[in-house]
Scaffold this motif. Structure first.
Motif, PDB file in Angstrom:
ATOM      1  N   ALA A   1     -10.670   2.696  11.734  1.00 34.73           N
ATOM      2  CA  ALA A   1     -10.565   2.169  10.373  1.00 34.73           C
ATOM      3  C   ALA A   1     -10.569   3.312   9.383  1.00 34.73           C
ATOM      4  N   ALA A   2     -10.129   3.021   8.185  1.00 38.26           N
ATOM      5  CA  ALA A   2     -10.133   4.019   7.112  1.00 38.26           C
ATOM      6  C   ALA A   2     -10.318   3.324   5.786  1.00 38.26           C
ATOM      7  N   ARG A   3     -11.091   3.947   4.916  1.00 43.67           N
ATOM      8  CA  ARG A   3     -11.237   3.460   3.553  1.00 43.67           C
ATOM      9  C   ARG A   3     -11.630   4.627   2.660  1.00 43.67           C
ATOM     10  N   PRO A   4     -11.458   4.498   1.362  1.00 43.61           N
ATOM     11  CA  PRO A   4     -11.758   5.627   0.469  1.00 43.61           C
ATOM     12  C   PRO A   4     -13.201   6.096   0.609  1.00 43.61           C
TER      13      PRO A   4
ATOM     14  N   THR B   1     -13.062  -6.332   4.476  1.00 43.56           N
ATOM     15  CA  THR B   1     -13.527  -4.960   4.262  1.00 43.56           C
ATOM     16  C   THR B   1     -12.383  -3.959   4.240  1.00 43.56           C
ATOM     17  N   TYR B   2     -11.454  -4.094   5.185  1.00 40.82           N
ATOM     18  CA  TYR B   2     -10.448  -3.053   5.365  1.00 40.82           C
ATOM     19  C   TYR B   2      -9.020  -3.464   5.001  1.00 40.82           C
ATOM     20  N   LEU B   3      -8.767  -4.744   4.858  1.00 40.38           N
ATOM     21  CA  LEU B   3      -7.409  -5.169   4.529  1.00 40.38           C
ATOM     22  C   LEU B   3      -7.344  -5.892   3.190  1.00 40.38           C
TER      23      LEU B   3
ATOM     24  N   SER C   1      -8.279  -4.530   0.186  1.00 42.79           N
ATOM     25  CA  SER C   1      -8.209  -3.659  -0.986  1.00 42.79           C
ATOM     26  C   SER C   1      -7.238  -2.516  -0.710  1.00 42.79           C
ATOM     27  N   ARG C   2      -6.724  -1.944  -1.765  1.00 41.48           N
ATOM     28  CA  ARG C   2      -5.776  -0.845  -1.658  1.00 41.48           C
ATOM     29  C   ARG C   2      -6.480   0.414  -1.140  1.00 41.48           C
ATOM     30  N   GLY C   3      -5.775   1.135  -0.279  1.00 38.12           N
ATOM     31  CA  GLY C   3      -6.310   2.393   0.202  1.00 38.12           C
ATOM     32  C   GLY C   3      -7.180   2.292   1.434  1.00 38.12           C
ATOM     33  N   SER C   4      -7.260   1.118   2.072  1.00 37.54           N
ATOM     34  CA  SER C   4      -8.033   0.978   3.294  1.00 37.54           C
ATOM     35  C   SER C   4      -7.194   0.234   4.326  1.00 37.54           C
ATOM     36  N   CYS C   5      -7.511   0.437   5.594  1.00 38.40           N
ATOM     37  CA  CYS C   5      -6.747  -0.218   6.651  1.00 38.40           C
ATOM     38  C   CYS C   5      -7.548  -0.184   7.947  1.00 38.40           C
ATOM     39  N   PHE C   6      -7.121  -0.986   8.918  1.00 44.13           N
ATOM     40  CA  PHE C   6      -7.788  -1.076  10.228  1.00 44.13           C
ATOM     41  C   PHE C   6      -6.688  -1.180  11.280  1.00 44.13           C
ATOM     42  N   TRP C   7      -6.787  -0.343  12.305  1.00 39.33           N
ATOM     43  CA  TRP C   7      -5.791  -0.355  13.371  1.00 39.33           C
ATOM     44  C   TRP C   7      -6.457  -0.636  14.706  1.00 39.33           C
ATOM     45  N   VAL C   8      -5.669  -1.122  15.654  1.00 36.17           N
ATOM     46  CA  VAL C   8      -6.117  -1.276  17.034  1.00 36.17           C
ATOM     47  C   VAL C   8      -5.104  -0.625  17.953  1.00 36.17           C
ATOM     48  N   ALA C   9      -5.586  -0.152  19.100  1.00 33.01           N
ATOM     49  CA  ALA C   9      -4.713   0.304  20.184  1.00 33.01           C
ATOM     50  C   ALA C   9      -4.623  -0.838  21.179  1.00 33.01           C
TER      51      ALA C   9
ATOM     52  N   VAL D   1       0.864  -1.178   0.000  1.00 38.89           N
ATOM     53  CA  VAL D   1       0.000   0.000   0.000  1.00 38.89           C
ATOM     54  C   VAL D   1       0.896   1.223   0.000  1.00 38.89           C
ATOM     55  N   GLY D   2       0.864   1.986  -1.087  1.00 41.51           N
ATOM     56  CA  GLY D   2       1.638   3.206  -1.152  1.00 41.51           C
ATOM     57  C   GLY D   2       3.119   2.965  -0.976  1.00 41.51           C
ATOM     58  N   GLY D   3       3.627   1.819  -1.473  1.00 43.09           N
ATOM     59  CA  GLY D   3       5.041   1.541  -1.389  1.00 43.09           C
ATOM     60  C   GLY D   3       5.441   0.837  -0.117  1.00 43.09           C
ATOM     61  N   ALA D   4       4.482   0.539   0.795  1.00 40.52           N
ATOM     62  CA  ALA D   4       4.822  -0.158   2.030  1.00 40.52           C
ATOM     63  C   ALA D   4       3.780  -1.212   2.291  1.00 40.52           C
ATOM     64  N   SER D   5       4.165  -2.284   2.954  1.00 36.56           N
ATOM     65  CA  SER D   5       3.225  -3.341   3.291  1.00 36.56           C
ATOM     66  C   SER D   5       2.212  -2.820   4.291  1.00 36.56           C
ATOM     67  N   ARG D   6       0.922  -3.158   4.117  1.00 38.05           N
ATOM     68  CA  ARG D   6      -0.104  -2.652   5.000  1.00 38.05           C
ATOM     69  C   ARG D   6       0.136  -3.113   6.429  1.00 38.05           C
ATOM     70  N   THR D   7       0.544  -4.350   6.615  1.00 38.15           N
ATOM     71  CA  THR D   7       0.743  -4.842   7.968  1.00 38.15           C
ATOM     72  C   THR D   7       1.963  -4.238   8.625  1.00 38.15           C
ATOM     73  N   ASP D   8       2.900  -3.690   7.830  1.00 38.81           N
ATOM     74  CA  ASP D   8       4.089  -3.065   8.388  1.00 38.81           C
ATOM     75  C   ASP D   8       3.915  -1.571   8.585  1.00 38.81           C
ATOM     76  N   TYR D   9       2.778  -1.029   8.138  1.00 39.14           N
ATOM     77  CA  TYR D   9       2.597   0.415   8.206  1.00 39.14           C
ATOM     78  C   TYR D   9       2.496   0.868   9.657  1.00 39.14           C
ATOM     79  N   ALA D  10       3.195   1.911  10.001  1.00 42.16           N
ATOM     80  CA  ALA D  10       3.098   2.507  11.330  1.00 42.16           C
ATOM     81  C   ALA D  10       3.014   4.013  11.176  1.00 42.16           C
ATOM     82  N   PRO D  11       2.238   4.702  12.031  1.00 45.21           N
ATOM     83  CA  PRO D  11       2.081   6.134  11.912  1.00 45.21           C
ATOM     84  C   PRO D  11       3.399   6.860  12.108  1.00 45.21           C
ATOM     85  N   PRO D  12       3.570   8.019  11.486  1.00 42.33           N
ATOM     86  CA  PRO D  12       4.790   8.801  11.658  1.00 42.33           C
ATOM     87  C   PRO D  12       4.780   9.539  12.977  1.00 42.33           C
ATOM     88  N   LEU D  13       5.885  10.227  13.259  1.00 38.68           N
ATOM     89  CA  LEU D  13       5.913  11.091  14.426  1.00 38.68           C
ATOM     90  C   LEU D  13       4.925  12.213  14.180  1.00 38.68           C
TER      91      LEU D  13
END
Length: 305
Positions: A207-210, A184-186, A188-196, A3-15
């Motif tokens: 969650a986020a999706r287009p 639903t969220y993992l 397709s491209r451009g969507s993702c789901f996170w947990v705290a 996703v956007g040049g990075a694996s969705r499961t490896d994506y982490a928010p920036p500072l």
């Protein structure tokens, strides 16, 4: 899937917060030291403790760790200043989070029933019905007890009906996009789901999706935090995870919908930089009778880049 040049499961928010250094520290995502033993700090953790903020992300990449609040001197000072004392981390959704994620969302939404009842009770037509009922019964019975009992019964019945209607809405959500989170969220491209995650438990979701209405916009959905972990910055960190993902995807804005009973959520969105641009009444009979309004918010990424 990339996703956007990075694996969705490896994506982490920036500072994301200039006042609070959020960095990569710790070891494996679910690693827990044995009782009585102190965990060995990672390279990122040692950098934070020594104040080497510029090299934290590179050290974290070597350690293969996930994003969580830092523990160095700068972070301790910031937490003392802001009062955010929570120890949690934001990570991508995994299949074993399924039941916990759904439960956090359902419990969070269930808390809005009292606020919904108060909102409906304030509607002019409801107050008129209650007043007319009280006056008619008082005039016909010549007794104060009967009108009071009748109003009590009406209010209790209304509370049950509203609670049932709200429970049906929650069930609709659980049987919709939350029925199969991965698809639903993992899927397709451009969507993702996170947990705290805190104390090895899921304490928040987002969650986020287009967004379908506007090209290039991302919709933030299903933000929920467990009650005992609120006011610790968890919701804000989840929001920032979505904003960081949107930037990575090249989106122009992040949008979301919030109901009129979600006062705390709306205040948090506005503090995070979201701006309300529209307010609509639900286009249903129930929505019009109860004056159920949906506030629409937007965070413009193009304006802040």
């Amino acid at each position: 899937m990339a996703v956007g040049g990075a694996s969705r499961t490896d994506y982490a928010p920036p500072l994301w917060n200039p006042r609070t250094l959020l960095a990569y520290v710790g070891s494996a995502p679910n690693a827990c030291p044995a009782p009585g033993r102190k965990p060995r700090p990672s390279a990122a953790g040692r950098l934070l403790a020594g104040g080497g903020g510029g090299r934290v992300q590179r050290a974290a990449a070597r350690d293969g760790v996930t994003w969580r609040p830092g523990s160095g001197a700068a972070e301790r000072e910031s937490r003392e200043r802001t009062g955010a004392m929570g120890d949690y981390r934001i990570r991508a959704y995994r299949d074993e989070d399924y039941e916990a994620a759904r439960e956090v969302f359902a419990n969070g939404m269930s808390e809005h029933v009292p606020a919904l009842c108060v909102h409906v009770l304030k509607q002019p037509w409801v107050l008129l019905v209650l007043a007319c009922t009280f006056c008619l019964l008082l005039t016909s019975s010549k007794s104060l007890l009967l009108p009071i009992l009748a109003l009590t019964l009406l209010l209790a019945t209304g509370r049950q009906l509203l609670g049932r209607a709200w429970a049906m809405y929650i069930e609709h959500c659980l049987q919709g996009d939350l029925l199969d989170i991965r698809a639903t969220y993992l899927g397709s491209r451009g969507s993702c789901f996170w947990v705290a995650e805190a104390d090895e438990c899921v304490v928040g979701t987002v969650a986020a999706r287009p967004a379908g209405a506007q090209q290039g916009e991302l919709m933030l959905k299903r933000l929920a935090v467990r009650k005992d972990y609120r006011r610790q910055g968890v919701a804000t960190a989840l929001c920032q995870a979505v904003l960081g993902f949107a930037r990575q995807q090249g989106c122009s804005a992040v949008v979301l919908n919030s109901l009129m009973v979600q006062d705390e959520a709306r205040a948090m969105y506005e503090r995070a930089g979201f701006e309300k641009y529209r307010e609509d009444v639900l286009p249903t009979l129930y929505g019009r009778l109860a004056n159920v309004t949906v506030s629409k918010y937007r965070y413009s990424l193009a304006r802040r880049s």
